[in-house]
Write a protein that holds these residues in place. Structure first.
Motif, PDB file in Angstrom:
ATOM      1  N   ASP A 252     193.646 111.550  55.062  1.00 26.33           N
ATOM      2  CA  ASP A 252     193.039 110.507  54.232  1.00 26.33           C
ATOM      3  C   ASP A 252     194.115 109.567  53.697  1.00 26.33           C
ATOM      4  O   ASP A 252     193.937 108.341  53.661  1.00 26.33           O
ATOM      5  CB  ASP A 252     192.276 111.130  53.060  1.00 26.33           C
ATOM      6  N   PHE A 253     195.234 110.146  53.276  1.00 31.49           N
ATOM      7  CA  PHE A 253     196.338 109.343  52.754  1.00 31.49           C
ATOM      8  C   PHE A 253     196.894 108.414  53.838  1.00 31.49           C
ATOM      9  O   PHE A 253     197.124 107.225  53.598  1.00 31.49           O
ATOM     10  CB  PHE A 253     197.450 110.260  52.232  1.00 31.49           C
ATOM     11  N   ILE A 254     197.091 108.952  55.052  1.00 34.53           N
ATOM     12  CA  ILE A 254     197.617 108.148  56.163  1.00 34.53           C
ATOM     13  C   ILE A 254     196.668 107.001  56.491  1.00 34.53           C
ATOM     14  O   ILE A 254     197.098 105.868  56.726  1.00 34.53           O
ATOM     15  CB  ILE A 254     197.840 109.037  57.401  1.00 34.53           C
ATOM     16  N   ARG A 255     195.372 107.292  56.508  1.00 34.04           N
ATOM     17  CA  ARG A 255     194.379 106.249  56.816  1.00 34.04           C
ATOM     18  C   ARG A 255     194.411 105.140  55.757  1.00 34.04           C
ATOM     19  O   ARG A 255     194.401 103.952  56.096  1.00 34.04           O
ATOM     20  CB  ARG A 255     192.981 106.867  56.871  1.00 34.04           C
ATOM     21  N   GLU A 256     194.472 105.529  54.486  1.00 36.63           N
ATOM     22  CA  GLU A 256     194.498 104.530  53.421  1.00 36.63           C
ATOM     23  C   GLU A 256     195.760 103.682  53.476  1.00 36.63           C
ATOM     24  O   GLU A 256     195.712 102.462  53.277  1.00 36.63           O
ATOM     25  CB  GLU A 256     194.393 105.233  52.060  1.00 36.63           C
ATOM     26  N   GLU A 257     196.898 104.327  53.759  1.00 36.35           N
ATOM     27  CA  GLU A 257     198.157 103.586  53.850  1.00 36.35           C
ATOM     28  C   GLU A 257     198.153 102.643  55.049  1.00 36.35           C
ATOM     29  O   GLU A 257     198.668 101.519  54.979  1.00 36.35           O
ATOM     30  CB  GLU A 257     199.334 104.568  53.956  1.00 36.35           C
TER      31      GLU A 257
END
Length: 450
Positions: A252-257
């Motif tokens: 989720d963090f990678i997608r948001e970044e």
């Protein structure tokens, strides 16, 4: 099987809400995945979505809230009381709960935390809120399974059963000492096959990858990707085990970044969606457009200084878009490769070596493109040799300059702690347009002599 959200289904739900047919509504949502329920709620009015949220069981509602778009979730939460929000929070893992509570206003946040009946859960949420959002501490969850190195295998099994009740998925079993310092990890296979009288200290694996609470999210993602980890433990400054980060959270963090970097590279300074308000979209786009406008004014001023050249050699004007476009494209390509290297940690070596490599690459690409340009200009456009040489040398020079800018700027920004994604898109394109035009006419003046 994937559930298809049709217009007919949305209308059916709207009719059931209007009729207050709670029994049939629960039947409709009974076997639906929480992600599909969230998608359904996003197509309902705020009042209807709130009605459904209040109707569903808290354990399902908690999962649905996490799947909702941030703006839609904020609207729904504003329609719930602090006590109702607290009831949903109690069903969430601490990392998800902290994310939700962190989005609330200070006044509502305090009320919600005061309504959480499980004091340990509330304490864990408050503890997580003190960490930066994109650090390991901000990404971790408190729920995990840990055992003491001094326990026996028999005692360990009963303790693990109790801990596992609060953990959605048991990815790893961590081993700590009496001071809660991380010592290693425990293989479930080794635990099952070990003699019941054996100590955990005899069977645990001392080698374990971990991160500290202050580790940046990008570094956590890099470590988990490199070592193919499903979860990674998090320790504090004293080496004590305080939480774990699971693969779903880091994805989720990678997608948001990635979305944030993509928007920034496209010249959008805020996190917006296609259905955001006109004011939000304008506020996100306008700063970079103003920068592009200022860059355009500078380009015009540069062109004005060479008005004599265009009077004597009018054909120079027709190649301005080509030079500017090549400068922008090459700069964006170079910066994109550097950004990728910075993101995955593959960018190694000195800055000087990196710049030298870009110069050699640019020379090769420049000579190929300049050769094609000269051949096309001389044989197709009937340009004289001096003019073709001017455009060719300008093109090579512009490509080298644009490559250096596209490489140099992201690296410098990264070293200064500034998001290097700012260096792509409009910034690189505008700066290279100006440099390209200046180089083009300066070389034209040197060769054509005006």
């Amino acid at each position: 099987m994937q559930f298809q959200i049709s217009r007919e289904f949305i209308e059916k739900i709207e009719n059931l809400v209007e009729q207050k047919n709670n029994k049939e509504l629960l039947v409709q949502f009974e076997n639906m995945h929480h992600a599909d329920i969230a998608e359904t709620l996003e197509d309902l009015s705020l009042d209807d979505a709130t009605y459904v949220i209040k109707l569903l069981e808290s354990d399902k509602t908690a999962e649905v809230l996490m799947e909702l778009d941030e703006e839609d979730r904020e609207k729904v939460l504003n329609n719930l009381s602090a006590k109702e929000i607290a009831e949903e929070i109690e069903e969430m893992d601490t990392d998800d709960a902290a994310d939700i509570v962190g989005e609330l206003s200070p006044e509502v946040k305090e009320l919600v935390i005061s309504h959480i009946e499980d004091e340990q859960h509330a304490d864990d949420i408050v503890d997580l809120l003190r960490y930066e959002e994109n650090s390991a501490g901000g990404l971790m969850a408190k729920e995990l399974v840990k055992v003491n190195e001094n326990w026996s295998v028999t005692g360990c099994m009963s303790e693990m059963r109790q801990q596992a009740e609060n953990v959605t998925r048991v990815h790893s079993i961590y081993v700590v000492d009496n001071k809660n310092k991380l010592k290693g990890r425990l293989s479930l296979k080794d635990l099952i096959t070990a003699p019941s009288t054996a100590q955990i200290s005899d069977v645990y694996i001392a080698q374990v990858d971990y991160v500290s609470v202050d580790t940046k999210g990008e570094e956590v993602a890099r470590i988990m990707q490199k070592y193919d980890l499903e979860a990674i433990p998090v320790v504090n400054e004293m080496g004590k085990l305080v939480g774990r980060i699971t693969i779903d959270d880091i994805l989720d963090f990678i997608r948001e970044e990635a979305e944030k970097d993509y928007q920034m590279a496209a010249g959008i300074s805020e996190d917006v969606e296609a259905d955001s308000s006109i004011w939000q979209l304008t506020r996100a786009r306008l700063p970079w457009l103003i920068l592009a406008l200022l860059g355009g004014f500078i380009s015009v001023n540069v062109l004005e200084t060479f008005d004599e050249a265009m009077e004597k050699h009018g054909a120079l004007f027709f190649f301005v878009p080509l030079i500017a476009a090549m400068a922008g494209n090459v700069g964006v390509q170079s910066s994109a490769i550097v950004l990728q290297g910075l993101a995955n940690g593959s960018l190694r070596g000195s800055l000087l070596n990196r710049l030298l490599k870009e110069v050699l690459l640019s020379l090769f690409n420049g000579f190929v493109l300049a050769g094609l340009l000269v051949l096309g200009g001389v044989f197709l456009l009937n340009l004289d040799f001096d003019f073709g040489l001017t455009v060719a040398i300008s093109l090579i020079s512009v490509i080298i300059t644009a490559s250096l800018i596209g490489t140099f700027v992201p690296i410098i920004l990264d070293k200064q702690g500034i998001d290097p994604a700012m260096a792509t898109g409009p910034f690189i394109t505008t700066s290279n347009d100006i440099c390209g035009i200046l180089i083009y006419f300066s070389i034209a003046k040197w060769i054509l002599g005006f």
